[in-house]
Write a protein that holds these residues in place. Structure first.
Motif, PDB file in Angstrom:
ATOM      1  N   PHE A  90       6.285  14.680   0.054  1.00 48.86           N
ATOM      2  CA  PHE A  90       5.220  13.920   0.713  1.00 48.86           C
ATOM      3  C   PHE A  90       5.699  12.597   1.310  1.00 48.86           C
ATOM      4  N   ASP A  91       4.977  12.189   2.302  1.00 55.08           N
ATOM      5  CA  ASP A  91       5.064  10.841   2.875  1.00 55.08           C
ATOM      6  C   ASP A  91       3.792  10.159   2.366  1.00 55.08           C
ATOM      7  N   PRO A  92       3.889   9.302   1.368  1.00 53.60           N
ATOM      8  CA  PRO A  92       2.681   8.798   0.715  1.00 53.60           C
ATOM      9  C   PRO A  92       1.771   8.020   1.653  1.00 53.60           C
ATOM     10  N   LEU A  93       2.397   7.258   2.546  1.00 48.83           N
ATOM     11  CA  LEU A  93       1.580   6.536   3.515  1.00 48.83           C
ATOM     12  C   LEU A  93       2.339   6.499   4.827  1.00 48.83           C
ATOM     13  N   ASP A  94       1.785   7.176   5.830  1.00 48.42           N
ATOM     14  CA  ASP A  94       2.439   7.240   7.136  1.00 48.42           C
ATOM     15  C   ASP A  94       1.729   6.269   8.080  1.00 48.42           C
ATOM     16  N   GLY A  95       2.545   5.504   8.805  1.00 46.95           N
ATOM     17  CA  GLY A  95       1.962   4.533   9.730  1.00 46.95           C
ATOM     18  C   GLY A  95       1.929   3.152   9.109  1.00 46.95           C
ATOM     19  N   SER A  96       2.854   2.953   8.162  1.00 44.84           N
ATOM     20  CA  SER A  96       2.850   1.706   7.369  1.00 44.84           C
ATOM     21  C   SER A  96       2.754   0.446   8.225  1.00 44.84           C
ATOM     22  N   SER A  97       3.407   0.471   9.391  1.00 47.14           N
ATOM     23  CA  SER A  97       3.429  -0.771  10.190  1.00 47.14           C
ATOM     24  C   SER A  97       2.012  -1.141  10.640  1.00 47.14           C
TER      25      SER A  97
ATOM     26  N   LEU B 177       0.837  -1.209   0.000  1.00 38.85           N
ATOM     27  CA  LEU B 177       0.000   0.000   0.000  1.00 38.85           C
ATOM     28  C   LEU B 177       0.870   1.257   0.000  1.00 38.85           C
ATOM     29  N   ASP B 178       2.042   1.163   0.628  1.00 43.24           N
ATOM     30  CA  ASP B 178       3.022   2.261   0.578  1.00 43.24           C
ATOM     31  C   ASP B 178       3.363   2.541  -0.877  1.00 43.24           C
ATOM     32  N   ASP B 179       3.701   1.456  -1.552  1.00 40.88           N
ATOM     33  CA  ASP B 179       4.169   1.542  -2.939  1.00 40.88           C
ATOM     34  C   ASP B 179       3.036   2.042  -3.834  1.00 40.88           C
TER      35      ASP B 179
ATOM     36  N   SER C 206       9.631  12.257  -2.429  1.00 42.28           N
ATOM     37  CA  SER C 206       8.814  11.311  -1.655  1.00 42.28           C
ATOM     38  C   SER C 206       9.680  10.627  -0.612  1.00 42.28           C
ATOM     39  N   GLU C 207       9.085  10.335   0.525  1.00 43.14           N
ATOM     40  CA  GLU C 207       9.797   9.589   1.572  1.00 43.14           C
ATOM     41  C   GLU C 207      10.345   8.283   1.007  1.00 43.14           C
ATOM     42  N   GLU C 208       9.635   7.729   0.002  1.00 44.19           N
ATOM     43  CA  GLU C 208       9.969   6.400  -0.528  1.00 44.19           C
ATOM     44  C   GLU C 208      11.048   6.446  -1.609  1.00 44.19           C
ATOM     45  N   ASN C 209      11.417   7.668  -2.074  1.00 40.29           N
ATOM     46  CA  ASN C 209      12.381   7.747  -3.189  1.00 40.29           C
ATOM     47  C   ASN C 209      13.673   8.435  -2.753  1.00 40.29           C
TER      48      ASN C 209
HETATM   49 MN    MN Z   1       5.575   6.521   4.949  1.00 39.64          MN
END
Ligand code: MN
Ligand code: AHG
Ligand code: MN
Length: 337
Positions: A114-121, A69-71, A92-95
């Protein structure tokens, strides 16, 4: 007309005069951001039903396992915002590196972080998660965009906010004239004004910190956390502990109820001496929101918004929330109490 709320676009237009940000280009960018969040919210809502949970098997620039879902959220935001014709680049936080808008696509002078999805865990456990965004304006020409365009202090943000995918989907943001909250009405597919002019209570009764790291904190950090564990607040009320493990969810609760969220530096990982949270895509945008709502945010020493970033994925200790609680924690961290 009774019963029909104000949409984000209407709100931007109503406040166009007192917010130089609410130009047509800005509104267009915001609408693309909102559309991306609606797509992400749709996937989050049905996450348990389709094969979008679990891990992709990749490791991101943060050294963390990437969840599907992060991806997904990352790809949606990059794909849609590149086409919006209002950005010249994103981070992006992911890149690891910045994401320039391709040469054959229309550009604008906004920069999106952006942080596309925060709270991934928490994704697989159906706990509230969110998307955090920060918007800057590129200072000079659009041609060459580099990392240095992103290394700007939080005071230079022109807008910031977050989406929270919880019991409802909400958007909370500021353009420097206070903070407003909008709730997605799925029946019409619009975010409607539900929390006008949010003000965070000056003194809270909630402290939010992962106490399993106590053995990794220095003495002053232990003293600061211990203050909230063992003292009554200035109104004689004891604090209660709440920790969801999704920054957006912990922050949003404190925005509405009051309280302090702390993610101090710890010595667990020599590669992350300043703690886990990222300055550009987490601490700076939420600090802009917190201050605009009458709250405060420091790294235990100085104002988050005054920090001059040295690198794209720089991490920073974070003490954020009710003004008097953040001041108390910061004073203890500075040995002044
Ligand atoms: Mn995140
Ligand atoms: P992300 O999912 O974007 O990597 O962010 C996770 C962060 C933040 O949401 C939360 O406050 C923090 O990680 C929780 O960290 P711990 O599990 O170490 O408490
Ligand atoms: Mn995050």
């Amino acid at each position: 007309m009774e019963g029909v709320g104000i949409t984000v676009t209407e709100h931007l237009l109503i406040h166009q005069k007192d917010s130089p940000m609410a130009t047509g280009l800005f509104t267009r960018m915001f609408n693309e951001l909102i559309f991306s969040a609606k797509i992400i919210a749709r996937e989050v809502r049905k996450a348990g039903l389709v094969d979008i949970l679990g891990l992709t098997g990749d490791i991101n620039v943060q050294g963390e396992q990437v969840r599907k879902l992060d991806d997904y959220a990352n790809r949606i935001l990059i794909h849609r915002m590149q086409k919006a014709g209002v950005l010249c680049a994103m981070s992006s936080e992911e890149n690891a590196d910045i994401i320039p808008v391709p040469y054959n696509m229309p550009k604008g002078n906004y920069l999106l972080i952006f942080d596309p999805l925060d709270g991934s865990s928490n994704i697989d456990a159906n706990v509230s998660i969110g998307t955090i965004f920060s918007i800057h304006k590129k200072k000079d020409g659009l041609e060459e965009v580099s990392v240095s365009d992103f290394l700007r202090s939080g005071t230079e943000q022109v807008a910031a906010g977050y989406f929270i995918y919880g019991s409802s989907t909400m958007l909370v943001y500021t353009t420097g004239n206070g903070v407003n909250g909008f709730t997605l009405d799925p029946s019409v597919g619009e975010f409607l004004l539900s929390h006008p002019d949010i003000k965070i209570p000056e003194l809270g009764r909630v402290y939010s910190v992962n106490e399993s790291y106590t053995m990794y904190w220095d003495e002053r950090t232990r003293a600061a956390v211990n203050y909230f564990k063992s003292s009554k607040n200035e109104r004689g009320k004891p604090y209660t502990s709440r920790y969801i493990g999704s920054l957006v969810a912990d922050f949003h609760r404190n925005m509405l109820y009051g309280g302090i969220f702390m993610y101090p530096a710890d010595n667990r990982d020599p590669k992350k001496p300043r703690g886990k949270l990222r300055l550009l895509c987490e601490a700076a945008p939420l600090s802009f929101v917190a201050e605009q709502a009458g709250g405060a945010a420091t790294d235990g020493e100085k104002r988050i918004l005054d920090i001059e970033p040295q690198s794209l994925h720089e991490r920073v200790p974070l003490f954020i929330g009710s003004k008097r609680d953040v001041e108390k924690a910061t004073a203890i961290m500075q040995g002044a109490e």
